[in-house]
Structure formats: C-alpha cells, structure tokens
Design a protein around this motif. Structure first.
Motif, PDB file in Angstrom:
ATOM      1  N   LEU A   7       0.842  -1.192   0.000  1.00  0.00           N
ATOM      2  CA  LEU A   7       0.000   0.000   0.000  1.00  0.00           C
ATOM      3  C   LEU A   7       0.874   1.237   0.000  1.00  0.00           C
ATOM      4  O   LEU A   7       1.869   1.304   0.723  1.00  0.00           O
ATOM      5  CB  LEU A   7      -0.892   0.008   1.242  1.00  0.00           C
ATOM      6  N   TYR A   8       0.502   2.233  -0.828  1.00  0.00           N
ATOM      7  CA  TYR A   8       1.197   3.522  -0.836  1.00  0.00           C
ATOM      8  C   TYR A   8       0.161   4.642  -0.840  1.00  0.00           C
ATOM      9  O   TYR A   8      -0.827   4.582  -1.579  1.00  0.00           O
ATOM     10  CB  TYR A   8       2.084   3.653  -2.076  1.00  0.00           C
ATOM     11  N   CYS A   9       0.405   5.665  -0.030  1.00  0.00           N
ATOM     12  CA  CYS A   9      -0.395   6.885  -0.065  1.00  0.00           C
ATOM     13  C   CYS A   9       0.554   8.072   0.017  1.00  0.00           C
ATOM     14  O   CYS A   9       1.401   8.118   0.916  1.00  0.00           O
ATOM     15  CB  CYS A   9      -1.370   6.956   1.112  1.00  0.00           C
ATOM     16  N   GLY A  10       0.417   9.022  -0.898  1.00  0.00           N
ATOM     17  CA  GLY A  10       1.272  10.198  -0.829  1.00  0.00           C
ATOM     18  C   GLY A  10       1.252  10.982  -2.126  1.00  0.00           C
ATOM     19  O   GLY A  10       0.614  10.591  -3.107  1.00  0.00           O
ATOM     20  N   PRO A  11       1.964  12.108  -2.152  1.00  0.00           N
ATOM     21  CA  PRO A  11       2.011  12.957  -3.348  1.00  0.00           C
ATOM     22  C   PRO A  11       2.925  12.369  -4.414  1.00  0.00           C
ATOM     23  O   PRO A  11       3.972  11.804  -4.104  1.00  0.00           O
ATOM     24  CB  PRO A  11       2.560  14.280  -2.819  1.00  0.00           C
ATOM     25  N   ASN A 236      12.213  10.716   0.425  1.00  0.00           N
ATOM     26  CA  ASN A 236      11.077  11.538   0.839  1.00  0.00           C
ATOM     27  C   ASN A 236       9.978  10.770   1.561  1.00  0.00           C
ATOM     28  O   ASN A 236       9.032  11.374   2.051  1.00  0.00           O
ATOM     29  CB  ASN A 236      10.460  12.234  -0.383  1.00  0.00           C
ATOM     30  N   ILE A 237      10.086   9.454   1.619  1.00  0.00           N
ATOM     31  CA  ILE A 237       9.000   8.681   2.214  1.00  0.00           C
ATOM     32  C   ILE A 237       8.943   8.944   3.721  1.00  0.00           C
ATOM     33  O   ILE A 237       9.971   9.038   4.396  1.00  0.00           O
ATOM     34  CB  ILE A 237       9.185   7.169   1.918  1.00  0.00           C
ATOM     35  N   GLY A 238       7.727   9.134   4.238  1.00  0.00           N
ATOM     36  CA  GLY A 238       7.572   9.495   5.643  1.00  0.00           C
ATOM     37  C   GLY A 238       7.399   8.303   6.566  1.00  0.00           C
ATOM     38  O   GLY A 238       7.735   8.362   7.742  1.00  0.00           O
ATOM     39  N   ARG A 239       6.875   7.198   6.044  1.00  0.00           N
ATOM     40  CA  ARG A 239       6.612   6.030   6.895  1.00  0.00           C
ATOM     41  C   ARG A 239       6.662   4.786   6.023  1.00  0.00           C
ATOM     42  O   ARG A 239       6.116   4.748   4.935  1.00  0.00           O
ATOM     43  CB  ARG A 239       5.239   6.177   7.542  1.00  0.00           C
ATOM     44  N   PHE A 240       7.344   3.762   6.522  1.00  0.00           N
ATOM     45  CA  PHE A 240       7.556   2.545   5.743  1.00  0.00           C
ATOM     46  C   PHE A 240       7.462   1.378   6.708  1.00  0.00           C
ATOM     47  O   PHE A 240       8.248   1.276   7.640  1.00  0.00           O
ATOM     48  CB  PHE A 240       8.938   2.626   5.092  1.00  0.00           C
ATOM     49  N   GLU A 241       6.486   0.505   6.495  1.00  0.00           N
ATOM     50  CA  GLU A 241       6.292  -0.621   7.416  1.00  0.00           C
ATOM     51  C   GLU A 241       6.168  -1.932   6.655  1.00  0.00           C
ATOM     52  O   GLU A 241       5.617  -1.982   5.564  1.00  0.00           O
ATOM     53  CB  GLU A 241       5.028  -0.416   8.266  1.00  0.00           C
ATOM     54  N   VAL A 242       6.668  -2.975   7.281  1.00  0.00           N
ATOM     55  CA  VAL A 242       6.560  -4.331   6.752  1.00  0.00           C
ATOM     56  C   VAL A 242       5.887  -5.185   7.810  1.00  0.00           C
ATOM     57  O   VAL A 242       6.215  -5.102   8.993  1.00  0.00           O
ATOM     58  CB  VAL A 242       7.951  -4.910   6.426  1.00  0.00           C
TER      59      VAL A 242
END
Length: 250
Positions: A7-11, A236-242
């Motif tokens: 899942l990805y959400c962002g500009p 630039n990614i603000g949050r990254f989870e696995v």
C-alpha cells in the motif's frame, strides 16, 4: 507491506511508462488523475484497476495518490477481484466513493498498521474469501523463488524441479500468475529488496541481497517497475512498514 499486498499513499507528480508485477488499484484521493495505457491516449479518472503486466504511465500533477498492489497469488486476490472486477488484459476506470474515502482516511489519519489492515479487509471483504487455488507445482516454484531471491534460477532448472518441460512450465506459470516467469521473478526481487531495505536501511545492500547485480541494475529495474528512480522515493518517504515475519525468510 504484507499478505501479498503493498500500500502507498502520498504525493506524486508523474510516473513514466512502467509495468507492475501485481494487480494495482489507483486512487486519486482528492481529485482525478490522468493515466495512459501503452501508447494510447491520456484518460482522466478517479479510480483505476490495472492488471499485472499492463504497461501504463500516470500523471497526478502533484495530487495525493493511493495505490494498493495485490498479487494474483496472494491472500487478498479473490476479494480484490470480487470488489473490483477487471479484465486481465486492460485497465478498468471508475469512481467509487467507499474506496476514495478509505484511502482518504488512511492518508489523513495515518493509522497504525493493524488499523490499516482491518480497513482494507473490510473494503475487500477478505475474511469471506477462500484462498486462491494454485497449481502445486507452480506453488513450489514460487516458494523457491521467494526463499532464494538472489539466485538466478533458469526456466530449465525450475521446470526440472517440478518435472515439466520448459515450454509447459512457462505456459503453466503464466496461466497461474498472469505474468511471464522473468517479469514475476523481477517483481519478487523488487519486493524482497524493499523488505530488506526496511531491515538494513541500505539501498545498495538490500539490492545486492535481493539478487540485483549492482545499484545501477536495481535503479533501472525499479524505474521500469514503478516509473520513477528509487532515490527520491526513499529519501522523501515518511513512513515505511513491513508486516511481521516478512523480512527474515532465509
């Protein structure tokens, strides 16, 4: 990342023509976006499902974009197909208020992983779905690829592993996964590199451990898969989870 989904959400600004190794749901969270299939015309829409293996370009003009990747052999595959019926050869364009609201909530509220997974399960009704039935021989091959992403398994070697001729193996593999073997292997390596990056915080090390020859090879493959160079994405990614249990497979 987890359960055969990302899942990805962002500009996002613009993504050059690229090919995903999983089905993908695109959502313009606050406004429509533009999408172009292969060499066709640009089309404006709010939501789109693009099947695995279909090359396309995206233009969000700086809008906030949501993507949900769902692998055809993953746990969410049936729920995804039922919720968003699609052709296996071309994209579907539509508008869906529930889906848009789901992605808006994820982007604005920034909930924890468990809450995100529960919301996606409600959207896809995954708890009501039975697992995808996959040919046991192809399942063995996929497990081998995932277990050793850095190995350059030839199609002949994998065909022997499951007692098939190379031509029969390639046909059956594409029938089960929707992708040619090499494209599928590239996707799995890319996902493995992202999982390893989460654990090591070194893009080069993660790329090498996932089977890419060097950082340049990874960068070219990432651009072909996602339509953009990897460096600005991870800078630039603000949050990254696995999800737990995904990283340490070997």
């Amino acid at each position: 990342m987890g359960r055969g989904r990302v899942l990805y959400c962002g500009p996002i600004q613009h993504l050059e023509p690229h090919v995903y190794g999983a089905n993908v749901l695109h959502v313009g969270i606050y406004r429509p976006f533009r999408i172009r299939l292969a060499d066709g015309e640009w089309r404006t829409c709010r939501c789109a499902v693009v099947p695995a293996g279909v090359r396309h370009a995206l233009d969000m003009a700086g809008g906030v974009h949501g993507k949900l990747f769902v692998e055809r052999t993953g746990a969410d595959a049936k729920g995804f197909r039922k919720r968003f019926p699609y052709s296996e050869t071309t994209a579907r364009f539509f508008e869906d208020a529930e889906t848009i609201e789901c992605f808006r909530w994820i982007h604005e509220e920034d909930p924890n992983r468990s809450a995100v997974e529960q919301r996606l399960e409600r959207l896809l009704s995954t708890r009501e779905q039975t697992p995808v039935e996959l040919d046991e021989r192809i399942r063995q091959v996929i497990e081998r690829i995932c277990r050793e992403p850095d190995r350059n398994f030839s199609q002949e070697e994998l065909a022997r592993l499951v007692d098939l001729s190379p031509s029969r193996f390639l046909h059956l593999f594409r029938q089960c996964t929707g992708l040619p073997y090499r494209r599928f292997r590239l996707w799995k390596r890319m996902v493995s590199a992202l999982e390893l990056l989460h654990a090591s915080d070194s893009l080069t090390r993660a790329a090498l451990d996932a089977g890419f020859a060097d950082a340049t090879h990874f960068s070219h493959s990432f651009r072909d898969t996602f339509g953009v160079n990897p460096a600005p994405v991870f800078r630039n990614i603000g949050r990254f989870e696995v999800s737990p249990g995904m990283v340490d497979k070997r």
